[in-house]
Scaffold this motif. Structure first.
Motif, PDB file in Angstrom:
ATOM      1  N   GLN A   1      14.319   6.495  10.865  1.00 43.49           N
ATOM      2  CA  GLN A   1      13.834   6.165   9.529  1.00 43.49           C
ATOM      3  C   GLN A   1      14.538   7.039   8.512  1.00 43.49           C
ATOM      4  O   GLN A   1      14.582   8.254   8.633  1.00 43.49           O
ATOM      5  CB  GLN A   1      12.331   6.394   9.468  1.00 43.49           C
ATOM      6  N   LYS A   2      15.116   6.419   7.504  1.00 37.90           N
ATOM      7  CA  LYS A   2      15.912   7.182   6.541  1.00 37.90           C
ATOM      8  C   LYS A   2      15.158   7.487   5.257  1.00 37.90           C
ATOM      9  O   LYS A   2      15.575   8.320   4.493  1.00 37.90           O
ATOM     10  CB  LYS A   2      17.200   6.420   6.234  1.00 37.90           C
ATOM     11  N   GLN A   3      14.112   6.755   5.015  1.00 37.77           N
ATOM     12  CA  GLN A   3      13.328   6.997   3.811  1.00 37.77           C
ATOM     13  C   GLN A   3      11.865   7.062   4.189  1.00 37.77           C
ATOM     14  O   GLN A   3      11.432   6.398   5.118  1.00 37.77           O
ATOM     15  CB  GLN A   3      13.519   5.873   2.786  1.00 37.77           C
ATOM     16  N   ALA A   4      11.131   7.850   3.443  1.00 41.94           N
ATOM     17  CA  ALA A   4       9.690   7.934   3.671  1.00 41.94           C
ATOM     18  C   ALA A   4       8.998   8.149   2.340  1.00 41.94           C
ATOM     19  O   ALA A   4       9.540   8.814   1.451  1.00 41.94           O
ATOM     20  CB  ALA A   4       9.374   9.080   4.627  1.00 41.94           C
ATOM     21  N   GLN A   5       7.857   7.578   2.212  1.00 46.72           N
ATOM     22  CA  GLN A   5       7.013   7.846   1.044  1.00 46.72           C
ATOM     23  C   GLN A   5       5.870   8.724   1.520  1.00 46.72           C
ATOM     24  O   GLN A   5       5.190   8.388   2.487  1.00 46.72           O
ATOM     25  CB  GLN A   5       6.493   6.545   0.438  1.00 46.72           C
ATOM     26  N   VAL A   6       5.692   9.844   0.856  1.00 49.32           N
ATOM     27  CA  VAL A   6       4.705  10.838   1.281  1.00 49.32           C
ATOM     28  C   VAL A   6       3.664  11.008   0.187  1.00 49.32           C
ATOM     29  O   VAL A   6       4.010  11.187  -0.987  1.00 49.32           O
ATOM     30  CB  VAL A   6       5.394  12.196   1.560  1.00 49.32           C
ATOM     31  N   LEU A   7       2.407  10.946   0.544  1.00 48.96           N
ATOM     32  CA  LEU A   7       1.312  11.194  -0.387  1.00 48.96           C
ATOM     33  C   LEU A   7       0.680  12.529  -0.029  1.00 48.96           C
ATOM     34  O   LEU A   7       0.254  12.736   1.104  1.00 48.96           O
ATOM     35  CB  LEU A   7       0.265  10.088  -0.288  1.00 48.96           C
TER      36      LEU A   7
ATOM     37  N   THR B   1      11.512  12.507  -6.242  1.00 43.70           N
ATOM     38  CA  THR B   1      12.342  12.030  -5.143  1.00 43.70           C
ATOM     39  C   THR B   1      13.082  13.220  -4.563  1.00 43.70           C
ATOM     40  O   THR B   1      13.731  13.965  -5.298  1.00 43.70           O
ATOM     41  CB  THR B   1      13.353  10.979  -5.634  1.00 43.70           C
ATOM     42  N   LEU B   2      12.966  13.405  -3.271  1.00 44.50           N
ATOM     43  CA  LEU B   2      13.649  14.494  -2.584  1.00 44.50           C
ATOM     44  C   LEU B   2      14.714  13.896  -1.680  1.00 44.50           C
ATOM     45  O   LEU B   2      14.491  12.844  -1.071  1.00 44.50           O
ATOM     46  CB  LEU B   2      12.666  15.315  -1.746  1.00 44.50           C
ATOM     47  N   TYR B   3      15.835  14.576  -1.604  1.00 46.26           N
ATOM     48  CA  TYR B   3      16.927  14.100  -0.771  1.00 46.26           C
ATOM     49  C   TYR B   3      17.196  15.089   0.346  1.00 46.26           C
ATOM     50  O   TYR B   3      17.111  16.292   0.146  1.00 46.26           O
ATOM     51  CB  TYR B   3      18.206  13.930  -1.601  1.00 46.26           C
ATOM     52  N   GLY B   4      17.580  14.547   1.501  1.00 46.31           N
ATOM     53  CA  GLY B   4      17.988  15.399   2.602  1.00 46.31           C
ATOM     54  C   GLY B   4      19.386  15.922   2.358  1.00 46.31           C
ATOM     55  O   GLY B   4      20.083  15.480   1.443  1.00 46.31           O
ATOM     56  N   LYS B   5      19.814  16.875   3.179  1.00 42.50           N
ATOM     57  CA  LYS B   5      21.129  17.504   3.011  1.00 42.50           C
ATOM     58  C   LYS B   5      22.239  16.459   3.049  1.00 42.50           C
ATOM     59  O   LYS B   5      23.130  16.439   2.213  1.00 42.50           O
ATOM     60  CB  LYS B   5      21.322  18.528   4.132  1.00 42.50           C
ATOM     61  N   ARG B   6      22.179  15.548   4.034  1.00 45.36           N
ATOM     62  CA  ARG B   6      23.228  14.553   4.201  1.00 45.36           C
ATOM     63  C   ARG B   6      23.245  13.591   3.008  1.00 45.36           C
ATOM     64  O   ARG B   6      24.304  13.216   2.535  1.00 45.36           O
ATOM     65  CB  ARG B   6      23.000  13.778   5.498  1.00 45.36           C
ATOM     66  N   GLN B   7      22.070  13.227   2.514  1.00 45.78           N
ATOM     67  CA  GLN B   7      22.003  12.308   1.375  1.00 45.78           C
ATOM     68  C   GLN B   7      22.624  12.946   0.145  1.00 45.78           C
ATOM     69  O   GLN B   7      23.281  12.298  -0.641  1.00 45.78           O
ATOM     70  CB  GLN B   7      20.540  11.928   1.086  1.00 45.78           C
ATOM     71  N   ARG B   8      22.393  14.272  -0.041  1.00 46.29           N
ATOM     72  CA  ARG B   8      22.994  14.960  -1.192  1.00 46.29           C
ATOM     73  C   ARG B   8      24.510  14.931  -1.099  1.00 46.29           C
ATOM     74  O   ARG B   8      25.209  14.731  -2.067  1.00 46.29           O
ATOM     75  CB  ARG B   8      22.495  16.406  -1.265  1.00 46.29           C
TER      76      ARG B   8
END
Ligand code: GTP
Ligand code: MG
Length: 60
Positions: free
Chosen positions: A9-15, A49-56
């Motif tokens: 899973q590459k994206q997640a929505q967190v509450l 929105t937070l990005y992972g290291k690879r996404q950055r």
């Protein structure tokens, strides 16, 4: 995450929920900017929105 054979899973929505003053905003901005920010009690809610290291790296 995911079951065996499925794509990661590459994206997640967190509450994030918690009592007043329990540190939700502090944690959110620590995760986003790796800094301890001074907060005021949140009116409504914060959305970031937070990005992972690879996404950055991909974005650069
Ligand atoms: N000692 C300590 N204080 C913290 C920690 N996290 C947050 N605080 C302090 O707790 C207070 C409230 O933090 P917030 O992040 O604004 O809490 P919140 O859950 O967003 O509060 P509301 O928006 O009112 O629901 C602030 O004074 C923070 O500096 C922690 O891990 N340890
Ligand atoms: Mg808050």
């Amino acid at each position: 995450m995911g079951t065996r054979g499925s794509k990661p899973q590459k994206q997640a929505q967190v509450l994030m929920l918690g009592l007043d003053g329990s540190g939700k905003t502090t944690l959110l901005y620590k995760l986003k900017y790796n800094e301890s920010v001074v907060t005021v009690p949140t009116v409504g809610f914060n959305v970031e929105t937070l990005y992972g290291k690879r996404q950055r790296q991909d974005a650069a």
